[in-house]
Scaffold this active site. Structure first.
Site, PDB file in Angstrom:
ATOM      1  N   TYR A 437       0.815  -1.220   0.000  1.00 25.40           N
ATOM      2  CA  TYR A 437       0.000   0.000   0.000  1.00 25.40           C
ATOM      3  C   TYR A 437       0.846   1.267   0.000  1.00 25.40           C
ATOM      4  O   TYR A 437       2.048   1.234   0.196  1.00 25.40           O
ATOM      5  CB  TYR A 437      -1.045   0.017   1.106  1.00 25.40           C
ATOM      6  CG  TYR A 437      -0.666  -0.215   2.538  1.00 25.40           C
ATOM      7  CD1 TYR A 437       0.609  -0.025   3.033  1.00 25.40           C
ATOM      8  CD2 TYR A 437      -1.658  -0.622   3.445  1.00 25.40           C
ATOM      9  CE1 TYR A 437       0.905  -0.220   4.362  1.00 25.40           C
ATOM     10  CE2 TYR A 437      -1.368  -0.819   4.780  1.00 25.40           C
ATOM     11  CZ  TYR A 437      -0.088  -0.614   5.240  1.00 25.40           C
ATOM     12  OH  TYR A 437       0.192  -0.812   6.561  1.00 25.40           O
ATOM     13  N   GLU A 438       0.158   2.383  -0.273  1.00 24.83           N
ATOM     14  CA  GLU A 438       0.784   3.698  -0.470  1.00 24.83           C
ATOM     15  C   GLU A 438       1.792   3.696  -1.618  1.00 24.83           C
ATOM     16  O   GLU A 438       2.807   4.374  -1.585  1.00 24.83           O
ATOM     17  CB  GLU A 438       1.456   4.190   0.821  1.00 24.83           C
ATOM     18  CG  GLU A 438       0.558   4.227   2.028  1.00 24.83           C
ATOM     19  CD  GLU A 438      -0.737   4.986   1.798  1.00 24.83           C
ATOM     20  OE1 GLU A 438      -0.788   5.840   0.901  1.00 24.83           O
ATOM     21  OE2 GLU A 438      -1.705   4.721   2.523  1.00 24.83           O
ATOM     22  N   GLY A 439       1.490   2.944  -2.657  1.00 25.74           N
ATOM     23  CA  GLY A 439       2.400   2.803  -3.792  1.00 25.74           C
ATOM     24  C   GLY A 439       3.309   1.624  -3.564  1.00 25.74           C
ATOM     25  O   GLY A 439       4.134   1.625  -2.648  1.00 25.74           O
TER      26      GLY A 439
END
Length: 579
Positions: A437-439
């Site tokens: 997550y978050e890239g």
């Protein structure tokens, strides 16, 4: 098992790597005096160990449950969150004009490190609120700030980030949620929001009085792709002019995901505007929503890297305790054939030192990054640029290190590590989301070799590498690694195609992260040799030497992969690859 905060190592990293004493010389951060810093680090460590750590195992076993549209959490979570808010921990780095303490981001990172080491799933709730505060502080109008920031800063209300849709994962530009302007009536000037978002962390719960969703959506006639995305505040409950709560907005949690780990964190599918009456307010300029959201996302990326430190610390503590108590076999080569604790066996000792070195290296990188962000806040453009270069390093390598450490923790437990009752497996399961997550970490590495590589015509990255090389003059392996990083960066800038850069991005990201972490650990070692943190002197020397003598040389070996180019990835067709 009980959790003990790594207070002394945290203080060392905050002083040496973040440079907190220099930050405190500024007017903005003048309150961050040594006594204040120690009180915060010690206080949050005690709070996390006493209030949140006991909820970790129960949260994993019971998880969050959706019942009649309401998310239910295990016993103790509501009390734990209310105690967190009442003691003011959420407000550490919040703006003073909205009730925050205005302290450096570095100290906010420490609060989250301790809370997340105690209970990673629970910590996702305040982590996202911190990002929402920053996004509104930088991009929200005065009206929106006055309306939402005081209670977000206090923690009375919580925040979320709504990007992902079923058809739009990492490709945010493919999102379809809509926002239609309201021309008249009580909501004139606002927008009707409609769409579905997935993977919304803490998207629904009853712990805070209101949930402030930051939602990406498209205005009518907006350009295609990322250029046509706007950002909206969509509260769970409408907020009246006097700040009190009104009726519930037209949004709901459709379901929560059944996940590999972080079970106590409700990961929600959110539906907006089922009855065409979901009201939102525009944040920033129309069609500039992604830029505003990236303020929140970059904050979150650093704090996701922080999660690698968190899970590494918790797994290391548990593995050390188990290895001390587990007696099995005589020490190889010893004339005494009596069984010894497994901590005495060379390979177990190797794994334990590796866990400790990786965790401390990630912590040093975390606080170095946070210190650069704080200097950027003070107006230091060079530090701000360096913080941008460091962000993908701490996010990608920090979370990879967390997984490796958690996996080694399972290994040290042997067969018992594969048994859920010991709790060792939970750390690995919880850690596995962080590189996604978050890239994803692949996206972080791609960002490093595209945008970050080209910043300031390459000087932002090359200045970092030069500083590492200068600081590594007495460490041959680290100096060699810095040289290899410089060679690869120059090759990527001058000769490599885009495919070549992307194909080598992950090994290069690892190399640069290890080089930076090694440099920062070497600075810690010098500080200890000069008399800092005497309680850590013996253990720190061993862990830093392990990092510099074993982990750094491994990273040098990644050069071949970093410079192998992209052509070999496409020597066979997609059909041939599929078999």
């Amino acid at each position: 098992m009980p959790y003990t905060a790594a207070t002394q190592d945290q203080l060392l990293a905050i002083r040496v790597n973040a440079g907190i004493e220099e930050l405190a010389q500024s007017e903005k951060f003048a309150a961050a005096e040594p006594d204040m810093v120690e009180a915060i680090v010690e206080g949050i460590g005690q709070f996390a160990a006493g209030e949140w750590a006991p909820l970790n195992r129960q949260g994993d076993l019971e998880g969050a449950k959706l019942e009649n549209g309401v998310v239910r959490l295990p016993d103790g979570f509501a009390q734990g969150y209310h105690a967190y808010v009442e003691q003011g921990w959420n407000a550490i780095s919040g703006p003073t004009e909205f009730g925050g303490q205005g302290l450096p981001f570095t100290l906010s990172c420490n609060v989250l490190e301790n809370l997340g080491t105690a209970n990673m799933a629970f910590n996702l709730l305040p982590m996202l609120s911190v990002g929402a505060i920053e996004a509104l502080e930088h991009h929200g109008s005065k009206e929106l700030q006055d309306k939402y920031l005081p209670k977000l800063v206090s923690g009375e209300w919580s925040g979320t980030m709504n990007l992902t849709e079923p058809q739009a994962g990492s490709d945010v530009g493919a999102l379809r949620s809509t926002a239609v302007p309201i021309e008249d009536g009580e909501h004139a000037g606002k927008y009707r929001i409609k769409g579905q978002k997935i993977y919304i962390t803490w998207g629904e719960h009853e712990l805070s009085g209101n949930i402030i969703h930051l939602v990406l959506a498209r205005l009518p006639d907006a350009p295609e792709g990322t250029r046509g995305i706007s950002l909206f505040i969509v509260p769970k409950y409408h907020v009246k002019a006097d700040g009190s709560l009104g009726s519930r907005n037209d949004l709901r949690c459709v379901s929560i995901e059944h996940k590999l780990g972080i079970n106590a964190s409700p990961t929600c599918v959110m539906s907006y505007g089922d009855n065409d009456d979901c009201i939102g307010e525009l944040v920033g300029a129309p069609n500039r929503g992604l830029a505003a959201m990236f303020t929140m996302m970059n904050n979150a990326r650093i704090n996701v890297g922080n999660q690698g430190v968190q899970i590494g610390e918790r797994a290391t503590q548990q593995a050390l305790e188990y290895a001390r108590d587990r007696v099995q076999s005589a020490r190889a080569g010893s004339p005494d054939r009596a069984p010894v604790a497994i901590i005495e066996h060379p390979d177990v000792r190797r794994m334990l030192l590796r866990m400790k070195a990786l965790t401390e290296g990630a912590r040093a990188l975390l606080y170095y990054t946070a210190g650069q962000v704080d200097r950027g806040t003070l107006g230091n453009a060079e530090a701000a640029a360096r913080g941008e270069v460091l962000t993908p390093l701490i996010k990608a390598w920090g979370t990879d290190a967390g997984i490796e450490v958690a996996s080694l923790g399972v290994q040290i437990h042997g067969g018992m590590g594969f048994i859920e009752e010991t709790g060792a497996a939970q750390h690995w399961r919880d850690s596995r989301i962080a590189p996604i997550y978050e890239g994803t970490n692949g996206i972080q590495a791609a960002d490093l070799v595209t945008r970050k590589l080209g910043m300031e015509d390459g000087q932002a990255m090359m200045a970092l590498i030069a500083d590492i090389a200068s600081g590594a003059a007495k460490e041959p392996a680290l100096h060699a690694l810095a040289g290899e990083c410089a060679t690869i960066a120059e090759w990527m800038r001058s000769e490599a195609s885009l495919d070549d850069r992307l194909a080598g991005s992950v090994p290069f990201c690892t190399m640069l992260a290890v080089a930076t972490a090694g440099w920062q650990l070497a600075l810690q070692l010098r500080a200890i040799e000069a008399g800092a943190a005497p309680a850590l002197a013996t253990a720190k020397k061993a862990s830093v030497r392990f990092f510099l003598d074993r982990i750094v040389p491994e990273a040098i070996g990644l050069r071949a992969g970093a410079m192998a180019g992209g052509s070999g990835l496409y020597e066979i067709s997609t059909e041939q690859l599929l078999g």
